[in-house]
Design an enzyme around this catalytic site. Structure first.
Site: not given
Length: 435
Positions: A241, A263, A266, A332-333, A366, A420, A425
């Site tokens: 984290t 944090q 963690h 992340e945060h 969270d 092309e 086609h």
């Protein structure tokens, strides 16, 4: 204690900032090699490999990998009422926020009888990973399962590591959270092996392969998700984290320090960064960190994370430079605790989730903000988003033209197909108007 990086006298561009950003120097190639071996073992030997990996990595050999429905039901019945009430509130809030992410089908009229219909189809089956190493994460069950259910996924499998203190079963609070959400396919398996089992299936367990794998984990889980991408879709490679706080001298140093510690608890590899234009404020936060880190429950873990090369107090010249540093980092945060948080927000382009003001800490996200806490780490917010209902949806375009609408564009299609050198086609169009 936490290092100080002084960037006040330099004006680095985004490329230069990439070299100045503090990150752990983990050798991802080593983790990839280990993850590949674990995945290959599961592909070759299935359930037996998962049992061996649990015994070696989690310290216990489960009696069975797949959890019986009766055990899930018992976990729900035995769940602490206060925890149950909190989980139910989290489920309600995340459901409401996830429903707002559902895109609407849209029909685009490009002419009379010429329609392109945009619809969003959920995948049928997903595998959701809930970590279970240093902490228990029933909140991650909610964050994984709810958006999948909101998206309309019909088959959900959940995995979490075997727990030694529960005789090799999944932690009962994880089982209870799954039960509250109606998920009854739960496996006691963890790490890269679990990711491999989701991707390739384990017939002896009745575990069919999934289309999408989501959920946070350690570096081996992140490496495994990278390895199976292409066999199954993934959300992102969510590893250790990160929190980055942009704050000025008007912020409360004690609250900023508390958020950084929240944090850091963690994991020893967690990254905690403060970016500020006030050296005096940085000193106050550093002093608060020493006090809080020494007294918190997981003190040793927090101190190691704060002392690591991935954590820092970064001094910058102004809030513009603070935003530039944050954008280069891609946290992340991201918390913004400044006198004018909206003005700083306008400068931000890369972050997993953003928390404005001192009353919007990451801990709120969270659990009960309603936002999702499964977020990209390691700078992946530069190109990926957090988990949401959209993670489990596939946009599909449906083309519906009438004969007259097709005839209107016939000549242009023939011209382009000839340019092309793909004349068949054009022939496929003209065939509809010739006998």
């Amino acid at each position: 204690m936490i290092q100080i990086i002084d960037l006040r006298d330099i004006q680095p561009n985004r490329v230069d900032l990439a070299d100045l950003i503090p990150r752990s120097k983990t050798d991802f190639s080593v983790a990839t090699d280990i993850a590949r071996g674990l995945i290959d073992a599961v592909r070759e030997r299935g359930e037996e490999a998962l049992l061996e990996q649990a015994e070696r990595l989690d310290g216990v050999r489960p009696a069975q990998v797949r959890i019986h429905a009766e055990e899930i039901g018992a976990a729900v019945r035995d769940l602490d009422p206060a925890v149950r009430s909190s989980l139910e509130e989290a489920i309600s809030r995340v459901t409401t926020a996830s429903e707002a992410q559902l895109p609407l089908a849209k029909v685009t009229q490009l002419g009379d009888g010429a329609e392109v219909i945009q619809r969003w189809q959920p995948v049928k089956r997903v595998g959701l990973y809930v970590p279970g190493g240093k902490a228990v994460y029933p909140s991650s069950v909610v964050m994984n399962v709810v958006p999948a259910q909101v998206a309309g996924v019909s088959s959900i499998a959940l995995a979490s590591p075997a727990q030694k203190q529960f005789d090799g079963s999944v932690h009962p609070t994880i089982l209870a959270a799954a039960g509250l959400l109606g998920v009854d396919e739960v496996y006691a398996m963890g790490g890269a092996g679990a990711v491999g089992a989701f991707a390739y299936g384990v017939p002896s367990l009745g575990l069919d392969p999934v289309q999408v794998i989501t959920g946070p984990g350690n570096i081996y889980v992140a490496a495994a998700k990278r390895l199976v991408r292409g066999v199954a879709g993934i959300d992102s490679e969510a590893g250790p984290t990160e929190i980055l706080v942009i704050a000025d001298a008007t912020a409360d140093a004690r609250l900023v320090a508390a958020d950084l510690v929240s944090q850091a608890e963690h994991d020893e590899m967690a990254a905690a960064l403060l970016v500020t234009d006030s050296a005096e404020f940085g000193d106050r936060v550093r002093a608060e960190l020493e006090i809080i880190a020494a007294s918190t429950h997981h003190s040793a873990r927090v101190i190691e994370a704060l002392d690591g090369q991935q954590s820092a107090i970064v001094l910058v010249a102004d809030m513009g430079a603070a935003a530039a540093f944050s954008n280069a980092y891609g946290p992340e945060h991201l918390e913004i605790q400044t006198e004018q948080p909206g003005a700083v927000l306008d400068l931000i382009d890369s972050a997993g989730a953003i928390f404005l003001g001192e009353n919007s800490p990451v801990s709120l996200g969270d659990y009960l903000a309603g936002s999702n806490h499964v977020l990209p780490t390691g700078g992946q917010s530069h190109f990926s988003s957090g988990l949401g209902a959209y993670t489990f949806l596939r946009p599909q375009q449906i083309v519906k033209y009438s004969r007259s609408a097709l005839q209107e564009v016939e000549a242009r299609i023939v011209a382009l197909s000839s340019a092309e050198d793909l004349p068949a086609h054009g022939d496929a169009i003209t065939a509809r108007f010739t006998r």
